[in-house]
Design a protein around this motif. Sequence first.
Motif, PDB file in Angstrom:
ATOM      1  N   LEU A  40      59.729 -48.378  -0.421  1.00 25.10           N
ATOM      2  CA  LEU A  40      58.854 -48.526   0.738  1.00 25.10           C
ATOM      3  C   LEU A  40      57.476 -47.933   0.474  1.00 25.10           C
ATOM      4  O   LEU A  40      56.487 -48.395   1.016  1.00 25.10           O
ATOM      5  CB  LEU A  40      59.483 -47.854   1.967  1.00 25.10           C
ATOM      6  CG  LEU A  40      60.777 -48.490   2.478  1.00 25.10           C
ATOM      7  CD1 LEU A  40      61.360 -47.646   3.604  1.00 25.10           C
ATOM      8  CD2 LEU A  40      60.534 -49.904   2.938  1.00 25.10           C
ATOM      9  N   THR A  41      57.383 -46.903  -0.361  1.00 28.38           N
ATOM     10  CA  THR A  41      56.137 -46.197  -0.626  1.00 28.38           C
ATOM     11  C   THR A  41      55.247 -46.954  -1.601  1.00 28.38           C
ATOM     12  O   THR A  41      54.044 -46.974  -1.436  1.00 28.38           O
ATOM     13  CB  THR A  41      56.432 -44.794  -1.189  1.00 28.38           C
ATOM     14  OG1 THR A  41      57.276 -44.122  -0.279  1.00 28.38           O
ATOM     15  CG2 THR A  41      55.158 -44.003  -1.374  1.00 28.38           C
ATOM     16  N   ILE A  42      55.808 -47.601  -2.583  1.00 37.26           N
ATOM     17  CA  ILE A  42      55.001 -48.245  -3.617  1.00 37.26           C
ATOM     18  C   ILE A  42      54.062 -49.305  -3.037  1.00 37.26           C
ATOM     19  O   ILE A  42      52.877 -49.262  -3.297  1.00 37.26           O
ATOM     20  CB  ILE A  42      55.893 -48.810  -4.748  1.00 37.26           C
ATOM     21  CG1 ILE A  42      56.527 -47.643  -5.509  1.00 37.26           C
ATOM     22  CG2 ILE A  42      55.087 -49.695  -5.700  1.00 37.26           C
ATOM     23  CD1 ILE A  42      57.584 -48.049  -6.493  1.00 37.26           C
ATOM     24  N   PRO A  43      54.530 -50.225  -2.232  1.00 40.51           N
ATOM     25  CA  PRO A  43      53.594 -51.211  -1.689  1.00 40.51           C
ATOM     26  C   PRO A  43      52.502 -50.571  -0.819  1.00 40.51           C
ATOM     27  O   PRO A  43      51.356 -50.971  -0.898  1.00 40.51           O
ATOM     28  CB  PRO A  43      54.475 -52.150  -0.873  1.00 40.51           C
ATOM     29  CG  PRO A  43      55.835 -52.005  -1.458  1.00 40.51           C
ATOM     30  CD  PRO A  43      55.913 -50.572  -1.896  1.00 40.51           C
ATOM     31  N   LEU A  44      52.857 -49.581  -0.022  1.00 42.87           N
ATOM     32  CA  LEU A  44      51.868 -48.908   0.806  1.00 42.87           C
ATOM     33  C   LEU A  44      50.829 -48.228  -0.072  1.00 42.87           C
ATOM     34  O   LEU A  44      49.624 -48.365   0.149  1.00 42.87           O
ATOM     35  CB  LEU A  44      52.537 -47.866   1.719  1.00 42.87           C
ATOM     36  CG  LEU A  44      51.571 -46.937   2.459  1.00 42.87           C
ATOM     37  CD1 LEU A  44      50.748 -47.736   3.467  1.00 42.87           C
ATOM     38  CD2 LEU A  44      52.327 -45.805   3.127  1.00 42.87           C
ATOM     39  N   GLU A  45      51.280 -47.518  -1.079  1.00 40.66           N
ATOM     40  CA  GLU A  45      50.346 -46.823  -1.971  1.00 40.66           C
ATOM     41  C   GLU A  45      49.440 -47.826  -2.679  1.00 40.66           C
ATOM     42  O   GLU A  45      48.234 -47.609  -2.784  1.00 40.66           O
ATOM     43  CB  GLU A  45      51.100 -45.978  -2.997  1.00 40.66           C
ATOM     44  CG  GLU A  45      50.155 -45.225  -3.919  1.00 40.66           C
ATOM     45  CD  GLU A  45      50.858 -44.280  -4.867  1.00 40.66           C
ATOM     46  OE1 GLU A  45      50.168 -43.718  -5.726  1.00 40.66           O
ATOM     47  OE2 GLU A  45      52.085 -44.099  -4.768  1.00 40.66           O
ATOM     48  N   ARG A  46      49.999 -48.912  -3.138  1.00 43.15           N
ATOM     49  CA  ARG A  46      49.185 -49.924  -3.834  1.00 43.15           C
ATOM     50  C   ARG A  46      48.120 -50.493  -2.897  1.00 43.15           C
ATOM     51  O   ARG A  46      46.963 -50.630  -3.279  1.00 43.15           O
ATOM     52  CB  ARG A  46      50.068 -51.035  -4.374  1.00 43.15           C
ATOM     53  CG  ARG A  46      49.256 -52.063  -5.154  1.00 43.15           C
ATOM     54  CD  ARG A  46      50.144 -52.969  -5.961  1.00 43.15           C
ATOM     55  NE  ARG A  46      49.349 -53.837  -6.790  1.00 43.15           N
ATOM     56  CZ  ARG A  46      48.965 -53.553  -8.029  1.00 43.15           C
ATOM     57  NH1 ARG A  46      49.324 -52.428  -8.590  1.00 43.15           N
ATOM     58  NH2 ARG A  46      48.240 -54.397  -8.721  1.00 43.15           N
ATOM     59  N   ARG A  47      48.515 -50.804  -1.660  1.00 38.64           N
ATOM     60  CA  ARG A  47      47.536 -51.317  -0.695  1.00 38.64           C
ATOM     61  C   ARG A  47      46.449 -50.290  -0.419  1.00 38.64           C
ATOM     62  O   ARG A  47      45.270 -50.634  -0.341  1.00 38.64           O
ATOM     63  CB  ARG A  47      48.237 -51.714   0.611  1.00 38.64           C
ATOM     64  CG  ARG A  47      48.984 -53.022   0.546  1.00 38.64           C
ATOM     65  CD  ARG A  47      49.409 -53.498   1.927  1.00 38.64           C
ATOM     66  NE  ARG A  47      50.035 -52.481   2.756  1.00 38.64           N
ATOM     67  CZ  ARG A  47      51.337 -52.219   2.804  1.00 38.64           C
ATOM     68  NH1 ARG A  47      52.164 -52.906   2.054  1.00 38.64           N
ATOM     69  NH2 ARG A  47      51.804 -51.290   3.609  1.00 38.64           N
ATOM     70  N   LEU A 147      44.305 -39.858   4.814  1.00 40.16           N
ATOM     71  CA  LEU A 147      45.198 -38.857   4.229  1.00 40.16           C
ATOM     72  C   LEU A 147      46.529 -38.773   4.960  1.00 40.16           C
ATOM     73  O   LEU A 147      47.567 -38.553   4.344  1.00 40.16           O
ATOM     74  CB  LEU A 147      44.542 -37.467   4.272  1.00 40.16           C
ATOM     75  CG  LEU A 147      43.353 -37.251   3.357  1.00 40.16           C
ATOM     76  CD1 LEU A 147      42.739 -35.890   3.619  1.00 40.16           C
ATOM     77  CD2 LEU A 147      43.759 -37.380   1.913  1.00 40.16           C
ATOM     78  N   ALA A 148      46.499 -38.940   6.262  1.00 36.02           N
ATOM     79  CA  ALA A 148      47.712 -38.790   7.070  1.00 36.02           C
ATOM     80  C   ALA A 148      48.813 -39.750   6.651  1.00 36.02           C
ATOM     81  O   ALA A 148      49.991 -39.399   6.689  1.00 36.02           O
ATOM     82  CB  ALA A 148      47.390 -38.976   8.548  1.00 36.02           C
ATOM     83  N   GLY A 149      48.470 -40.949   6.223  1.00 34.78           N
ATOM     84  CA  GLY A 149      49.491 -41.929   5.871  1.00 34.78           C
ATOM     85  C   GLY A 149      49.706 -42.108   4.382  1.00 34.78           C
ATOM     86  O   GLY A 149      50.518 -42.922   3.977  1.00 34.78           O
ATOM     87  N   ALA A 150      49.000 -41.331   3.566  1.00 33.67           N
ATOM     88  CA  ALA A 150      49.084 -41.525   2.118  1.00 33.67           C
ATOM     89  C   ALA A 150      50.227 -40.730   1.505  1.00 33.67           C
ATOM     90  O   ALA A 150      50.513 -39.614   1.930  1.00 33.67           O
ATOM     91  CB  ALA A 150      47.765 -41.113   1.462  1.00 33.67           C
ATOM     92  N   PRO A 151      50.889 -41.307   0.482  1.00 38.12           N
ATOM     93  CA  PRO A 151      51.908 -40.564  -0.254  1.00 38.12           C
ATOM     94  C   PRO A 151      51.268 -39.375  -0.987  1.00 38.12           C
ATOM     95  O   PRO A 151      50.064 -39.382  -1.257  1.00 38.12           O
ATOM     96  CB  PRO A 151      52.457 -41.576  -1.257  1.00 38.12           C
ATOM     97  CG  PRO A 151      51.958 -42.900  -0.819  1.00 38.12           C
ATOM     98  CD  PRO A 151      50.762 -42.677   0.038  1.00 38.12           C
ATOM     99  N   GLY A 152      52.041 -38.382  -1.331  1.00 36.57           N
ATOM    100  CA  GLY A 152      51.590 -37.115  -1.897  1.00 36.57           C
ATOM    101  C   GLY A 152      50.449 -37.141  -2.883  1.00 36.57           C
ATOM    102  O   GLY A 152      49.366 -36.614  -2.623  1.00 36.57           O
ATOM    103  N   GLU A 153      50.659 -37.731  -4.044  1.00 36.72           N
ATOM    104  CA  GLU A 153      49.630 -37.702  -5.086  1.00 36.72           C
ATOM    105  C   GLU A 153      48.371 -38.449  -4.656  1.00 36.72           C
ATOM    106  O   GLU A 153      47.255 -37.988  -4.905  1.00 36.72           O
ATOM    107  CB  GLU A 153      50.185 -38.298  -6.388  1.00 36.72           C
ATOM    108  CG  GLU A 153      49.264 -38.173  -7.574  1.00 36.72           C
ATOM    109  CD  GLU A 153      48.951 -36.727  -7.947  1.00 36.72           C
ATOM    110  OE1 GLU A 153      47.821 -36.470  -8.406  1.00 36.72           O
ATOM    111  OE2 GLU A 153      49.823 -35.857  -7.791  1.00 36.72           O
ATOM    112  N   LEU A 154      48.526 -39.575  -4.011  1.00 32.01           N
ATOM    113  CA  LEU A 154      47.363 -40.321  -3.531  1.00 32.01           C
ATOM    114  C   LEU A 154      46.621 -39.530  -2.459  1.00 32.01           C
ATOM    115  O   LEU A 154      45.390 -39.539  -2.416  1.00 32.01           O
ATOM    116  CB  LEU A 154      47.780 -41.693  -2.992  1.00 32.01           C
ATOM    117  CG  LEU A 154      46.650 -42.569  -2.444  1.00 32.01           C
ATOM    118  CD1 LEU A 154      45.574 -42.824  -3.504  1.00 32.01           C
ATOM    119  CD2 LEU A 154      47.198 -43.873  -1.913  1.00 32.01           C
ATOM    120  N   ALA A 155      47.344 -38.823  -1.616  1.00 31.72           N
ATOM    121  CA  ALA A 155      46.700 -37.996  -0.578  1.00 31.72           C
ATOM    122  C   ALA A 155      45.833 -36.922  -1.222  1.00 31.72           C
ATOM    123  O   ALA A 155      44.700 -36.675  -0.785  1.00 31.72           O
ATOM    124  CB  ALA A 155      47.752 -37.363   0.328  1.00 31.72           C
TER     125      ALA A 155
END
Length: 180
Positions: A40-47, A147-155
């Motif tokens: 679920l995280t990978i597509p969100l992070e990519r977008r 930042l609120a919706g980003a996964p850890g490293e991307l945040a």
Amino acid sequence: MSWTLPSRPSRRTLLAGAAGAAGAALLTGCSGDLPTEATLTIPLERRMRETAVRDSTRLLERYDATAAAHPALAARLAPLRAAVAAHAAALSPTRSAPPSPSPSPSGGAGAAAPAASGEPVPPKPDEALTALADAERSLSESRTIDLAGAPGELARLLASVAACGAVHAYLLTSTPGATS
């Protein structure tokens, strides 16, 4: 004779609903595996990364348009532009090389060259720097919200890039060589 709604669904309704659910499961190709947090995280992070790169690319185009419209500012803008290019490369999902500067069209100082966003570069150098600072500030604020919706490293990366953008906004509007 008055008609009233049945208190429970009929056998026909239940069978039709079950058949519909079974058909939907067959059509979607249900594999029985539940999605994991990683899938679920990978597509969100990519977008999110693609959006961040697109925003950085637009900012790079603004830097290029400002430098082209005001050649006397080019040296002052060069290190800030290089940092924005490095941000775009770091945020890229594919980690490509940073975009290189666009060839500057011939245009003298005071020419109102349009930025890629369609907004013209202000004709006065101070106004052009203020417009560029406003773009940096706006993008920094947008990244802070993301930042609120980003996964850890991307945040963490977005936080660093947002902080850098805030510094750029300050540097663009401060007087070079002045002490406070």
